[in-house]
Motif scaffolding. Structure first.
Motif, PDB file in Angstrom:
ATOM      1  N   TRP A  34     -36.173  -6.552  20.442  1.00 38.92           N
ATOM      2  CA  TRP A  34     -35.816  -6.834  21.833  1.00 38.92           C
ATOM      3  C   TRP A  34     -35.360  -8.290  22.003  1.00 38.92           C
ATOM      4  N   ASN A  35     -36.160  -9.226  21.499  1.00 35.05           N
ATOM      5  CA  ASN A  35     -35.782 -10.633  21.644  1.00 35.05           C
ATOM      6  C   ASN A  35     -34.536 -10.975  20.832  1.00 35.05           C
TER       7      ASN A  35
ATOM      8  N   VAL B 164     -32.953   5.361  23.630  1.00 37.84           N
ATOM      9  CA  VAL B 164     -31.726   4.966  24.329  1.00 37.84           C
ATOM     10  C   VAL B 164     -32.038   4.715  25.799  1.00 37.84           C
ATOM     11  N   ILE B 165     -32.778   5.671  26.394  1.00 41.95           N
ATOM     12  CA  ILE B 165     -33.099   5.565  27.816  1.00 41.95           C
ATOM     13  C   ILE B 165     -33.952   4.321  28.072  1.00 41.95           C
ATOM     14  N   GLU B 166     -34.936   4.110  27.216  1.00 44.30           N
ATOM     15  CA  GLU B 166     -35.843   2.967  27.393  1.00 44.30           C
ATOM     16  C   GLU B 166     -35.092   1.642  27.283  1.00 44.30           C
ATOM     17  N   LEU B 167     -34.273   1.506  26.262  1.00 44.49           N
ATOM     18  CA  LEU B 167     -33.543   0.244  26.090  1.00 44.49           C
ATOM     19  C   LEU B 167     -32.583   0.006  27.253  1.00 44.49           C
ATOM     20  N   THR B 168     -31.918   1.074  27.696  1.00 43.04           N
ATOM     21  CA  THR B 168     -30.979   0.938  28.816  1.00 43.04           C
ATOM     22  C   THR B 168     -31.723   0.469  30.063  1.00 43.04           C
TER      23      THR B 168
ATOM     24  N   THR C  91     -33.165  -3.685  33.965  1.00 46.64           N
ATOM     25  CA  THR C  91     -34.200  -4.440  34.665  1.00 46.64           C
ATOM     26  C   THR C  91     -33.936  -5.945  34.579  1.00 46.64           C
ATOM     27  N   MET C  92     -33.371  -6.353  33.453  1.00 44.39           N
ATOM     28  CA  MET C  92     -33.044  -7.775  33.266  1.00 44.39           C
ATOM     29  C   MET C  92     -31.747  -8.143  33.987  1.00 44.39           C
ATOM     30  N   GLY C  93     -31.147  -7.180  34.673  1.00 44.37           N
ATOM     31  CA  GLY C  93     -29.900  -7.445  35.384  1.00 44.37           C
ATOM     32  C   GLY C  93     -28.675  -7.367  34.473  1.00 44.37           C
ATOM     33  N   ILE C  94     -28.859  -6.770  33.292  1.00 44.12           N
ATOM     34  CA  ILE C  94     -27.739  -6.681  32.350  1.00 44.12           C
ATOM     35  C   ILE C  94     -26.975  -5.386  32.571  1.00 44.12           C
ATOM     36  N   GLN C  95     -25.660  -5.531  32.691  1.00 37.52           N
ATOM     37  CA  GLN C  95     -24.803  -4.390  32.987  1.00 37.52           C
ATOM     38  C   GLN C  95     -24.614  -3.524  31.738  1.00 37.52           C
ATOM     39  N   CYS C  96     -25.061  -2.270  31.811  1.00 44.09           N
ATOM     40  CA  CYS C  96     -24.921  -1.382  30.659  1.00 44.09           C
ATOM     41  C   CYS C  96     -25.093   0.068  31.107  1.00 44.09           C
TER      42      CYS C  96
END
Ligand code: ADP
Ligand code: MG
Length: 389
Positions: free
Chosen positions: A240-241, A266-270, A275-280
């Protein structure tokens, strides 16, 4: 002319002016290696096993001769069933080949259809019933359509298996066999892939007639336009980091495709990235087909920069903007890895693929080491350590 000789220019294939115009409009100035070799052989009517690295233009290598074949046949045989059929392992790939087929067939007014699971059977039924010359399909849905008598193989004389090793793989093999068995034996058949294990090749030869095997470069080698970076991490918790630290940098280069092995992953990472505000967005087999289509479509249009996917995106997808592939989890085997990595570095462009490896990935690490050694590529020390443990 001797049709089996390679042709170095599109002008030498004997295509008519309509098709030449379409090729020019596609921005193809010169045939790629596989096209130079395979197109003349296909035009001469022979069966082919065509092997060339990811992103090297295999699609046009089968579509162009297919269209010529159909133009010859359509004059002779009136009817409503497809003359040419292309089988592909995933819905998204079938859709992509369908778009290409429509583009190349446009000049001739040929009817092209695509059928795959997850989409309306009724619509597909109607389209096939109206008559077609070309069908692009995933195997299961094509069989459904035949059973429903939406169409038939009476006119079919040209059959292509794209990603042939995958299409002939365990899950699909009985379906593909049943399709092959119902198409007349004197058909022309073309198989294409970037990987082809000996075992699958033996299986495939049963369906082919005295095929010509055309291999450009080393079969199973990672496309050299992709820089491959292996990152050995202590365990999954470091992934993750690792990703967060690099994500902005990746996205600054172009689109980013991240592979995760399981749908839940896939669902968890997305969700975590969102949540971090990253567009994906994500792509996996449990999504509705409509959502899958939307994700791929918008990703192609660069409406969001990062796609997180299972192996459903590993094969065949041609998305120009992808500069970086991240194997967040390792692939199930080396061939799948070669295809994942091949989502970048297409048509001569450069790309980078990162593969995160932990101690539990010793089996995959071993396969990767053997692949690198086979093709005289440097083997990172850390990778060797994981493989040897
Ligand atoms: P493969 O099936 O070998 O992975 P594709 O058929 O998807 O590769 O082609 C990869 C990309 O190269 C596509 O965007 C395609 O339009 C492009 N392409 C194919 N042939 C040519 C050519 N002769 N000249 C330029 N671009 C080409
Ligand atoms: Mg392809």
């Amino acid at each position: 002319i001797n049709v089996a000789k390679p042709c170095v220019s599109f002008a030498h294939f004997g295509f008519d002016e309509e098709l030449m115009e379409t090729i020019r409009k596609a921005g193809y100035f010169e045939p790629s290696g596989i096209q130079k070799q395979a197109i003349p052989v296909a035009l001469s009517g022979r069966d082919i096993i065509g092997l060339a690295k990811t992103g090297s233009g295999k699609t046009a290598a089968f579509l162009l001769p297919m269209i010529v074949h159909i133009m010859d046949q359509a004059e002779l045989e009136k009817g409503d069933g497809p003359i040419g059929i292309v089988l592909a392992p995933t819905r998204e790939l079938a859709d992509q080949i369908y778009s290409e087929a429509k583009r190349f067939a446009r000049a001739y007014d040929l009817r092209v259809a695509v059928v795959y699971g997850g989409a309306s059977k009724q619509d597909q039924f109607k389209t096939l019933r109206a008559g077609v010359e070309i069908v692009v399909a995933t195997p299961g849905r094509l069989i459904d359509m035949i059973k429903m008598k939406a169409t038939n193989f009476r006119r079919t004389s040209f059959l292509v298996l794209d990603e042939a090793d995958r299409v002939l793989d365990l899950g699909f093999e009985p379906q593909v066999r049943s399709i092959c068995d119902n198409i007349r034996p004197d058909r022309q058949m073309l198989l294409f892939s970037a990987t082809f294990q000996k075992r699958v090749e033996r299986l495939a030869r049963g369906a082919l007639q005295d095929p010509i095997r055309i291999a450009i470069g080393n079969v199973g080698q990672i496309n050299s336009d992709v820089t491959q970076i292996i990152e050995v991490l202590k365990d999954d918790s470091f992934k993750w980091n690792w990703l967060l630290d690099r994500l902005d940098g990746f996205v600054a280069q172009g689109s980013l495709l991240i592979f995760v092995s399981r749908k839940a992953g896939v669902i968890e990472l997305t969700e975590n990235l969102k949540t971090m505000g990253i567009q994906c967005e994500c792509l996996h087999g449990d999504m509705l087909q409509q959502e899958r289509d939307k994700a791929v479509h918008q990703f192609k249009l660069r409406q969001f920069p990062t796609l997180i996917a299972t192996d459903v995106a590993a094969r065949g997808l041609d998305i120009k903007s992808i500069r970086t592939v991240v194997n967040y989890d390792v692939a199930r085997d080396i061939d799948s890895h070669v295809h994942r990595v091949g989502r970048t570095g297409r048509a001569g462009e450069k790309g980078t693929a990162y593969t995160l490896i932990t101690d539990k990935d010793d089996r995959f690490a071993g396969e990767l080491v053997r692949n690198l050694e086979e093709f005289d590529q440097p083997v990172p020390q850390e990778l060797l350590r994981v493989a040897m443990q």
